[in-house]
Design a protein around this motif. Structure first.
Motif, PDB file in Angstrom:
ATOM      1  N   GLU A 143      44.709  28.932  29.174  1.00 17.06           N
ATOM      2  CA  GLU A 143      43.290  29.261  29.151  1.00 17.06           C
ATOM      3  C   GLU A 143      43.059  30.684  29.624  1.00 17.06           C
ATOM      4  O   GLU A 143      43.836  31.231  30.413  1.00 17.06           O
ATOM      5  N   GLY A 144      41.979  31.288  29.144  1.00 12.52           N
ATOM      6  CA  GLY A 144      41.604  32.609  29.593  1.00 12.52           C
ATOM      7  C   GLY A 144      40.978  32.555  30.968  1.00 12.52           C
ATOM      8  O   GLY A 144      40.132  31.703  31.227  1.00 12.52           O
ATOM      9  N   VAL A 145      41.382  33.456  31.836  1.00 13.23           N
ATOM     10  CA  VAL A 145      40.884  33.520  33.206  1.00 13.23           C
ATOM     11  C   VAL A 145      39.926  34.694  33.388  1.00 13.23           C
ATOM     12  O   VAL A 145      38.851  34.546  33.963  1.00 13.23           O
ATOM     13  N   SER A 146      40.338  35.853  32.888  1.00 13.67           N
ATOM     14  CA  SER A 146      39.521  37.056  33.048  1.00 13.67           C
ATOM     15  C   SER A 146      39.976  38.092  32.026  1.00 13.67           C
ATOM     16  O   SER A 146      41.110  38.049  31.553  1.00 13.67           O
ATOM     17  N   CYS A 147      39.080  39.000  31.685  1.00 12.03           N
ATOM     18  CA  CYS A 147      39.478  40.106  30.814  1.00 12.03           C
ATOM     19  C   CYS A 147      38.691  41.346  31.198  1.00 12.03           C
ATOM     20  O   CYS A 147      37.630  41.258  31.839  1.00 12.03           O
ATOM     21  N   ILE A 148      39.237  42.500  30.800  1.00 15.57           N
ATOM     22  CA  ILE A 148      38.634  43.779  31.160  1.00 15.57           C
ATOM     23  C   ILE A 148      38.818  44.757  30.011  1.00 15.57           C
ATOM     24  O   ILE A 148      39.905  44.871  29.443  1.00 15.57           O
ATOM     25  N   SER A 149      37.751  45.443  29.653  1.00 13.81           N
ATOM     26  CA  SER A 149      37.859  46.428  28.590  1.00 13.81           C
ATOM     27  C   SER A 149      38.517  47.706  29.105  1.00 13.81           C
ATOM     28  O   SER A 149      38.647  47.904  30.326  1.00 13.81           O
ATOM     29  N   PHE A 150      38.897  48.582  28.192  1.00 12.98           N
ATOM     30  CA  PHE A 150      39.591  49.811  28.593  1.00 12.98           C
ATOM     31  C   PHE A 150      38.733  50.651  29.526  1.00 12.98           C
ATOM     32  O   PHE A 150      39.209  51.187  30.522  1.00 12.98           O
ATOM     33  N   SER A 151      37.450  50.792  29.205  1.00 19.41           N
ATOM     34  CA  SER A 151      36.566  51.638  30.008  1.00 19.41           C
ATOM     35  C   SER A 151      35.969  50.906  31.204  1.00 19.41           C
ATOM     36  O   SER A 151      35.188  51.499  31.949  1.00 19.41           O
ATOM     37  N   VAL A 152      36.315  49.629  31.362  1.00 19.02           N
ATOM     38  CA  VAL A 152      35.789  48.773  32.440  1.00 19.02           C
ATOM     39  C   VAL A 152      34.301  48.487  32.242  1.00 19.02           C
ATOM     40  O   VAL A 152      33.632  47.999  33.145  1.00 19.02           O
ATOM     41  N   ALA A 153      33.792  48.794  31.061  1.00 26.94           N
ATOM     42  CA  ALA A 153      32.386  48.506  30.794  1.00 26.94           C
ATOM     43  C   ALA A 153      32.130  47.008  30.671  1.00 26.94           C
ATOM     44  O   ALA A 153      31.020  46.540  30.913  1.00 26.94           O
ATOM     45  N   ARG A 154      33.164  46.279  30.279  1.00 29.83           N
ATOM     46  CA  ARG A 154      33.011  44.847  30.077  1.00 29.83           C
ATOM     47  C   ARG A 154      34.070  44.116  30.879  1.00 29.83           C
ATOM     48  O   ARG A 154      35.257  44.404  30.752  1.00 29.83           O
ATOM     49  N   ILE A 155      33.629  43.184  31.717  1.00 28.96           N
ATOM     50  CA  ILE A 155      34.529  42.323  32.481  1.00 28.96           C
ATOM     51  C   ILE A 155      34.012  40.903  32.341  1.00 28.96           C
ATOM     52  O   ILE A 155      32.805  40.655  32.438  1.00 28.96           O
ATOM     53  N   MET A 156      34.916  39.985  32.117  1.00 27.71           N
ATOM     54  CA  MET A 156      34.543  38.579  31.991  1.00 27.71           C
ATOM     55  C   MET A 156      35.409  37.724  32.909  1.00 27.71           C
ATOM     56  O   MET A 156      36.563  38.054  33.180  1.00 27.71           O
ATOM     57  N   TYR A 157      34.821  36.625  33.374  1.00 23.56           N
ATOM     58  CA  TYR A 157      35.554  35.655  34.181  1.00 23.56           C
ATOM     59  C   TYR A 157      35.252  34.250  33.660  1.00 23.56           C
ATOM     60  O   TYR A 157      34.122  33.958  33.264  1.00 23.56           O
ATOM     61  N   ALA A 158      36.263  33.399  33.722  1.00 25.64           N
ATOM     62  CA  ALA A 158      36.025  31.989  33.460  1.00 25.64           C
ATOM     63  C   ALA A 158      35.118  31.436  34.560  1.00 25.64           C
ATOM     64  O   ALA A 158      35.177  31.890  35.709  1.00 25.64           O
ATOM     65  N   ASP A 159      34.297  30.467  34.216  1.00 26.87           N
ATOM     66  CA  ASP A 159      33.372  29.900  35.211  1.00 26.87           C
ATOM     67  C   ASP A 159      34.111  29.370  36.441  1.00 26.87           C
ATOM     68  O   ASP A 159      33.602  29.447  37.557  1.00 26.87           O
ATOM     69  N   SER A 160      35.309  28.867  36.229  1.00 29.16           N
ATOM     70  CA  SER A 160      36.060  28.245  37.320  1.00 29.16           C
ATOM     71  C   SER A 160      36.537  29.251  38.364  1.00 29.16           C
ATOM     72  O   SER A 160      36.910  28.847  39.471  1.00 29.16           O
ATOM     73  N   VAL A 161      36.540  30.548  38.034  1.00 35.33           N
ATOM     74  CA  VAL A 161      37.051  31.547  38.983  1.00 35.33           C
ATOM     75  C   VAL A 161      35.997  32.577  39.396  1.00 35.33           C
ATOM     76  O   VAL A 161      36.279  33.427  40.239  1.00 35.33           O
ATOM     77  N   LYS A 162      34.802  32.491  38.843  1.00 39.05           N
ATOM     78  CA  LYS A 162      33.752  33.450  39.176  1.00 39.05           C
ATOM     79  C   LYS A 162      33.465  33.447  40.666  1.00 39.05           C
ATOM     80  O   LYS A 162      33.357  32.388  41.284  1.00 39.05           O
ATOM     81  N   GLY A 163      33.366  34.635  41.231  1.00 38.32           N
ATOM     82  CA  GLY A 163      33.091  34.778  42.653  1.00 38.32           C
ATOM     83  C   GLY A 163      34.328  34.714  43.529  1.00 38.32           C
ATOM     84  O   GLY A 163      34.252  34.983  44.728  1.00 38.32           O
ATOM     85  N   ARG A 164      35.465  34.350  42.946  1.00 34.18           N
ATOM     86  CA  ARG A 164      36.712  34.251  43.714  1.00 34.18           C
ATOM     87  C   ARG A 164      37.769  35.241  43.242  1.00 34.18           C
ATOM     88  O   ARG A 164      38.569  35.724  44.040  1.00 34.18           O
ATOM     89  N   PHE A 165      37.803  35.515  41.938  1.00 32.92           N
ATOM     90  CA  PHE A 165      38.806  36.402  41.364  1.00 32.92           C
ATOM     91  C   PHE A 165      38.150  37.722  40.974  1.00 32.92           C
ATOM     92  O   PHE A 165      36.982  37.760  40.573  1.00 32.92           O
ATOM     93  N   THR A 166      38.932  38.806  41.087  1.00 34.14           N
ATOM     94  CA  THR A 166      38.468  40.126  40.669  1.00 34.14           C
ATOM     95  C   THR A 166      39.557  40.806  39.859  1.00 34.14           C
ATOM     96  O   THR A 166      40.695  40.930  40.332  1.00 34.14           O
ATOM     97  N   ILE A 167      39.199  41.242  38.670  1.00 32.28           N
ATOM     98  CA  ILE A 167      40.148  41.952  37.809  1.00 32.28           C
ATOM     99  C   ILE A 167      39.888  43.450  37.937  1.00 32.28           C
ATOM    100  O   ILE A 167      38.745  43.888  38.109  1.00 32.28           O
TER     101      ILE A 167
END
Length: 124
Positions: A46-70
């Motif tokens: 499953e996808g956990v987190s992703c980050i665009s090259f410019s860091v303009a877009r960051i996403m987190y799975a609901d299960s890790v939001k607030g706990r994980f930082t990419i």
């Protein structure tokens, strides 16, 4: 060989922290969006987190939001995943890969350069 090399996994107690690293081997991170994925025993990856090259877009799975930082350091060709307040359900092998997206977007659609992963075990 063009791939990511993941590291930083290990055994940690519930509530603990780990910092995973994903280093590019044989290529740069230029214009690539990068995603972290995990696969728990007996479950699909499953996808956990992703980050665009410019860091303009960051996403987190609901299960890790607030706990994980990419984050990423393009000069070091490395992407990081800081994991805090770990839970037993975070146990699994963590992988990274280039994902669809690019400079300003990211998705959990993995495209290339999978690594061999790093094992995270959260247990008391």
């Amino acid at each position: 060989q063009l791939q990511f090399v993941e590291s930083g996994g290990g055994l940690v107690q519930p509530g603990g922290s780990l910092r995973l690293s994903c280093a590019a081997s044989g290529f740069t991170l230029d214009y690539y969006a990068i995603g972290w994925f995990r696969q728990a025993p007996g479950k699909e990856r499953e996808g956990v987190s992703c980050i665009s090259f410019s860091v303009a877009r960051i996403m987190y799975a609901d299960s890790v939001k607030g706990r994980f930082t990419i984050s990423r350091d393009n000069a070091k060709r490395t992407v990081y995943l800081q994991m805090n307040s770990l839970k037993p359900e975070d146990t699994g092998v963590y992988y990274c890969a280039v994902v669809q997206g690019g400079s300003s977007d990211c998705t959990y659609n993995a495209l290339r350069y999978w690594g061999k992963g790093t094992l995270v075990t959260v247990s008391s």
